[in-house]
Design a protein around this motif. Structure first.
Motif, short mmCIF file in Angstrom:
data_model
loop_
_atom_site.label_atom_id
_atom_site.label_comp_id
_atom_site.label_asym_id
_atom_site.label_seq_id
_atom_site.Cartn_x
_atom_site.Cartn_y
_atom_site.Cartn_z
N GLY A 48 0.74 -1.22 0.14
CA GLY A 48 0.33 -0.31 -0.12
C GLY A 48 1.06 1.39 -0.16
N ARG A 49 1.93 1.11 0.92
CA ARG A 49 2.74 2.17 0.60
C ARG A 49 3.88 2.34 -0.67
NH1 ARG A 49 3.16 0.58 6.68
NH2 ARG A 49 4.85 -0.36 5.60
N ASP A 70 -13.48 1.13 -2.10
CA ASP A 70 -14.28 0.76 -1.68
C ASP A 70 -14.43 1.31 -0.02
OD1 ASP A 70 -17.20 -0.43 -1.55
OD2 ASP A 70 -16.34 -1.73 -0.07
N GLY A 71 -16.10 1.59 0.53
CA GLY A 71 -15.91 2.33 2.04
C GLY A 71 -15.88 0.83 2.66
N TYR A 72 -16.30 -0.34 2.36
CA TYR A 72 -16.14 -1.23 3.05
C TYR A 72 -14.82 -2.12 3.48
CZ TYR A 72 -17.37 -5.75 4.64
OH TYR A 72 -17.36 -7.10 5.78
N GLY A 73 -14.64 -2.16 2.06
CA GLY A 73 -13.19 -2.37 1.54
C GLY A 73 -11.74 -2.18 2.53
N SER A 74 -11.97 -0.92 2.22
CA SER A 74 -10.79 -0.04 2.50
C SER A 74 -10.73 1.06 3.90
CB SER A 74 -10.52 0.63 1.59
OG SER A 74 -10.01 0.01 0.37
N PRO A 75 -11.67 0.29 4.77
CA PRO A 75 -11.91 1.68 5.91
C PRO A 75 -11.45 2.22 7.06
CG PRO A 75 -12.99 -0.31 6.59
CD PRO A 75 -12.12 -0.95 5.04
N ASP A 76 -10.19 2.01 6.52
CA ASP A 76 -8.92 2.41 7.52
C ASP A 76 -7.38 3.03 7.52
OD1 ASP A 76 -10.33 1.03 9.32
OD2 ASP A 76 -9.59 -1.47 8.78
N LEU A 77 -7.79 3.52 6.25
CA LEU A 77 -5.83 3.73 5.89
C LEU A 77 -6.21 5.21 6.27
CD1 LEU A 77 -6.74 4.03 1.87
CD2 LEU A 77 -5.00 2.51 3.47
N SER A 78 -5.06 5.94 7.23
CA SER A 78 -4.84 6.77 8.59
C SER A 78 -4.64 7.82 7.39
CB SER A 78 -3.58 6.87 8.91
OG SER A 78 -2.75 6.73 7.54
N ILE A 129 -6.92 -8.61 -8.51
CA ILE A 129 -5.41 -8.59 -7.59
C ILE A 129 -6.08 -6.66 -6.80
CG2 ILE A 129 -3.14 -7.89 -7.18
CD1 ILE A 129 -2.41 -9.52 -9.25
N ASN A 130 -6.35 -6.67 -5.61
CA ASN A 130 -5.81 -5.19 -4.47
C ASN A 130 -4.63 -5.22 -4.01
OD1 ASN A 130 -9.15 -5.57 -4.06
ND2 ASN A 130 -8.63 -7.26 -2.92
N TYR A 131 -4.59 -3.61 -3.41
CA TYR A 131 -3.51 -3.09 -3.14
C TYR A 131 -2.87 -3.74 -1.54
CZ TYR A 131 -3.74 -1.33 -7.66
OH TYR A 131 -4.24 -1.61 -8.59
N SER A 132 -2.21 -5.23 -1.24
CA SER A 132 -1.77 -5.49 -0.04
C SER A 132 -0.85 -6.41 0.21
CB SER A 132 -2.91 -5.65 0.56
OG SER A 132 -3.40 -7.15 0.49
N ALA A 133 0.33 -6.13 1.10
CA ALA A 133 1.28 -7.61 0.83
C ALA A 133 1.13 -9.25 0.91
CB ALA A 133 1.78 -7.37 2.21
N GLU A 134 -0.66 -9.21 1.47
CA GLU A 134 -1.35 -10.79 1.48
C GLU A 134 -1.19 -11.75 -0.42
OE1 GLU A 134 -4.83 -10.94 3.48
OE2 GLU A 134 -6.19 -9.31 1.13
#
Length: 414
Positions: A48-49, A70-78, A129-134
C-alpha cells in the motif's frame, strides 16, 4: 454506454502481485496526463505504501489522478496517509462509506468490487488483485493466488470512457423504467488480440458477466477451465456446466481448498454432488488461498476480472471483467491453471462430497432453491443511491497562513 469487441490489443497475463505491482508502478511512472484507479482493498502496508509513493510522485509532476476506494473494503487508511495524496492534488473518493455499529462494518451489500487502473488512453490493468502485501508470494502460506491483465490498444479507450462516464459529476441518473438487459456482444469476426470490456452494475448491466459465462459454456466444444475463489453461483450457471460436461466437454473447476474464510469451502461443498454427478471435474487448490476469478474455453476464449461466481458478485456488487479472444493468451492462462491442478490441487471424488442423507438432501434442496431464486430475492434488500464521499485536501494550519501574511506585509515598502 455499450462496448464492442476491439481488435489489435496487446494483452499480458500477470500472476500475483509479484508480476502485477512492478508492471503497475512502472506504468504510473510513465503516465503523461491521467491515472484513474479503482479498487476494493487498499491496505497501509508495504504494498500500500508503494502504491502511495507511486501516485504521490506522479501527482507531484502534474499528472491528474483520481482514486475510488470501496468504503467497506478500505475503511482503515490513516488520515495522514490520505492527506499527503490529496495535498498533492489527488482526487480521493470512497464509495458508499458507512458508520460502524459496535465496531462492526455494516455496509456489506452492493459494494464497489472492481479493480481497474487506466493510465492516459494507452494502458490499463484489470483483474482480481487488490493492494496489500498478502498478494505477494513472499507473504507466506496465506499469500493469495490471483491474476490480472495488462492491456494496451483500442479496448483501453472503452475502459477510459467507462471510467469518465461513471465519475460523480458525469454519471447519468438511472431510472428503473429504463433498465434493459443486454445480450452478450457477439464476436462476429473471431481473430487474435481481441478484447471486450464488460461490467456488472445494478442498473442496465445486472447480469452481463454471468451471461458471457453462460454463452461460453454453451459454445464450448472441447475444454472449459474455471478458477474461482468464491464459488456459489446461480442455478443457471451450474446447469450450464453440467450440460457442457454431459455433451463431452472436459469441464474443470478449481475452488479453494485452503480458503481465507471457512464458510467459502462449506458453500462450495454443498454443490459437489450435483457437479460430480454431471461429469464436472472439481479440484481443490490447497497450496494457499485462491483469489482468482478467471476462466478459459477451448483454445481462444478467456476472461480475467474482479467477478466471483457467487451471489454478491453476480447480483449485488459492481464488477468488471475483460473477455479475451486470443490463442496465445489462452495458452498462457491454461499453462498457469493446469500447473495449479497438477502440482497443488486435489481432485474431488464422491467420498469427499457430503454424504448422502436425508439431512444433506434437505440442505441441498434449500441451497438449490436459494440459488434459483436469489437474483429476485436481492431486489427485496434495501437499495439506495450510493454516496461517493470525496476527501478534501488538508487545510493549511492557521499559523502557516499567518506567517505567509506577515511575510507579505513586511515586504511592502512604506
Amino acid at each position: 454506454m455499450k462496448c464492442s469487441w476491439r481488435e489489435g490489443n496487446r494483452i499480458q497475463l500477470l500472476e500475483n502481485g509479484d508480476n502485477y505491482y512492478p508492471a503497475l508502478w512502472d506504468a504510473i511512472a510513465h503516465a503523461q496526463q491521467r491515472v484513474i484507479l479503482e479498487t476494493f482493498i487498499w491496505y497501509e502496508d508495504d504494498v500500500g505504501r508503494q502504491l502511495h509513493q507511486a501516485l504521490l510522485r506522479a501527482a507531484q509532476r502534474g499528472i491528474n489522478i483520481e482514486v475510488l476506494l470501496d468504503g467497506y473494503g478500505s475503511p482503515d487508511l490513516s488520515e495522514s496517509f490520505v492527506n499527503e495524496l490529496t495535498a498533492a492534488g489527488v482526487i480521493f473518493r470512497y464509495y458508499d462509506p458507512g458508520p460502524r455499529l459496535l465496531g462492526m462494518r455494516t455496509n456489506l451489500f452492493r459494494r464497489m468490487h472492481r479493480k481497474i487502473v487506466v493510465i492516459d488512453n494507452t494502458v490499463a490493468f484489470i483483474g482480481g488483485i487488490n493492494y496489500s502485501a498478502e498478494h505477494v508470494t513472499s507473504y507466506g502460506p496465506e499469500a493469495k493466488q490471483d491474476y490480472a491483465v495488462r492491456v494496451e490498444g483500442p479496448v483501453v479507450l472503452d475502459m477510459l470512457q467507462f471510467e469518465l462516464e461513471n465519475l460523480p459529476d458525469s454519471a447519468p441518473v438511472k431510472r428503473w423504467w429504463r433498465r434493459r438487459r443486454h445480450r452478450p456482444e457477439e464476436n462476429r469476426k473471431p481473430g487474435e488480440a481481441q478484447a471486450l470490456f464488460v461490467w456488472r452494475d445494478n442498473d442496465d448491466h445486472r447480469d452481463d458477466i454471468e451471461r458471457h459465462y453462460l454463452k461460453m459454456l454453451a459454445n464450448a466444444r472441447r475444454e472449459v477451465i474455471i478458477a474461482n475463489a468464491y464459488f456459489f453461483p446461480g442455478y443457471r450457471l451450474l446447469h450450464a456446466m453440467r450440460s457442457a460436461a454431459r455433451r463431452g466437454v472436459t469441464v474443470k473447476l478449481i475452488v479453494q481448498g485452503e480458503p481465507d474464510m471457512p464458510i467459502v469451502k462449506v458453500g462450495a461443498e454443498l454443490l459437489y454432488n450435483y457437479l460430480l454427478k454431471g461429469g464436472v471435474q472439481v479440484y481443490e487448490y490447497r497450496r494457499r488461498p485462491l483469489h482468482g476469478k478467471v476462466a478459459l474455453m477451448d483454445d481462444h476464449w478467456a476472461t480475467v476480472g474482479s467477478s466471483n461466481l457467487d451471489p454478491l458478485s453476480l447480483s449485488l456488487n459492481l464488477e468488471a471483467n475483460l473477455i479475451i479472444h486470443d490463442r496465445a493468451f489462452n495458452q498462457a492462462l491454461r499453462d498457469k491453471l493446469q500447473a495449479l491442478i497438477d502440482h497443488d490441487s486435489v481432485r474431488v471424488n464422491e467420498s469427499m462430497a457430503p454424504k448422502q442423507s436425508w439431512w444433506n438432501l434437505g440442505k441441498s434442496v434449500v441451497v438449490f432453491h436459494f440459488l434459483r431464486h436469489f437474483p429476485a430475492m436481492v431486489g427485496w434488500l434495501p437499495a439506495h443511491t450510493p454516496r461517493l464521499a470525496q476527501v478534501d485536501p488538508p487545510v493549511q494550519p492557521e499559523i502557516e497562513t499567518q506567517d505567509r501574511t506577515d511575510t507579505s506585509h513586511s515586504e511592502v515598502k512604506p
